[in-house]
Design a protein around this motif. Sequence first.
Motif, PDB file in Angstrom:
ATOM      1  N   ARG A 127       0.835  -1.208   0.000  1.00  0.00           N
ATOM      2  CA  ARG A 127       0.000   0.000   0.000  1.00  0.00           C
ATOM      3  C   ARG A 127       0.868   1.257   0.000  1.00  0.00           C
ATOM      4  NH1 ARG A 127      -3.586  -3.164   3.198  1.00  0.00           N
ATOM      5  NH2 ARG A 127      -2.497  -2.565   5.117  1.00  0.00           N
ATOM      6  N   GLN A 160       2.075   1.724  -3.432  1.00  0.00           N
ATOM      7  CA  GLN A 160       0.989   2.236  -4.276  1.00  0.00           C
ATOM      8  C   GLN A 160       0.884   3.751  -4.162  1.00  0.00           C
ATOM      9  OE1 GLN A 160      -2.337  -0.203  -2.923  1.00  0.00           O
ATOM     10  NE2 GLN A 160      -2.485  -1.169  -4.947  1.00  0.00           N
ATOM     11  N   VAL A 218       3.691   0.754  -7.354  1.00  0.00           N
ATOM     12  CA  VAL A 218       2.867  -0.447  -7.506  1.00  0.00           C
ATOM     13  C   VAL A 218       1.531  -0.005  -8.088  1.00  0.00           C
ATOM     14  CG1 VAL A 218       1.566  -2.228  -6.246  1.00  0.00           C
ATOM     15  CG2 VAL A 218       3.968  -1.824  -5.701  1.00  0.00           C
ATOM     16  N   ARG A 219       1.003  -0.779  -9.026  1.00  0.00           N
ATOM     17  CA  ARG A 219      -0.247  -0.413  -9.700  1.00  0.00           C
ATOM     18  C   ARG A 219      -1.380  -0.231  -8.693  1.00  0.00           C
ATOM     19  NH1 ARG A 219       0.390  -5.034 -12.506  1.00  0.00           N
ATOM     20  NH2 ARG A 219      -1.758  -5.613 -11.948  1.00  0.00           N
ATOM     21  N   THR A 220      -2.266   0.681  -8.973  1.00  0.00           N
ATOM     22  CA  THR A 220      -3.381   0.956  -8.070  1.00  0.00           C
ATOM     23  C   THR A 220      -4.423  -0.157  -8.088  1.00  0.00           C
ATOM     24  OG1 THR A 220      -4.488   2.231  -9.813  1.00  0.00           O
ATOM     25  CG2 THR A 220      -3.087   3.446  -8.255  1.00  0.00           C
TER      26      THR A 220
END
Length: 203
Positions: free
Chosen positions: A143, A146, A151-153
Amino acid sequence: MSQRRTSAEIEQTRTALAAAARRIVRRSGAKSLTMRALAREANCAVGLPYKVFANRDELILQLVVEELVRLSKEFDEWVSSAGRHTVGENLDRFASILLDADSPAVLGANDIDDAVISQRLRSAASASGMPATLDAAVAEYLRGEQLLGRVRTDVNPEAFGFLITGAVHNLVAAEEQYPRPSREKLRAYLQSCADALAPDAPQ
């Protein structure tokens, strides 16, 4: 007439004996830890360990609790690594905490056959935060990544926390019938996970 030990002296003796017990477990495994072996290692009378530990299981309990508390702190520190190094390197560090941890008593805890001690062990593990820490640490870390855009949502942190933790924990507990991959190969696997989690590069 022997003088009664003060609480400080008893705690000092417990600390010294626990250190000697850790040396035995590191050197020869938890099964080699007996009260007699402890007395030899600590160079003390055979009866001394029984003055501060009720039995071997209570001694193992103390070692496990100390290891769990230390590991929990390591995971807490690891979570804060979001944004530093690469995601792949950080996942490799997570694996290293578990695979290289100096926590041999944790693996020997399954040998405890005293129901009361086993319950105290479960309570201590819960209090240390370790059962939740493993899955939650990876999820919290992801998280954080993110929020930083690394890191991709659309990634589900809880799902990947569960999967990554389960895979690494399996390597910790696996016997010789399921040998670990080399560290180089494991690092490559974790890098592949990081690549799959990364945002698409701008065109």
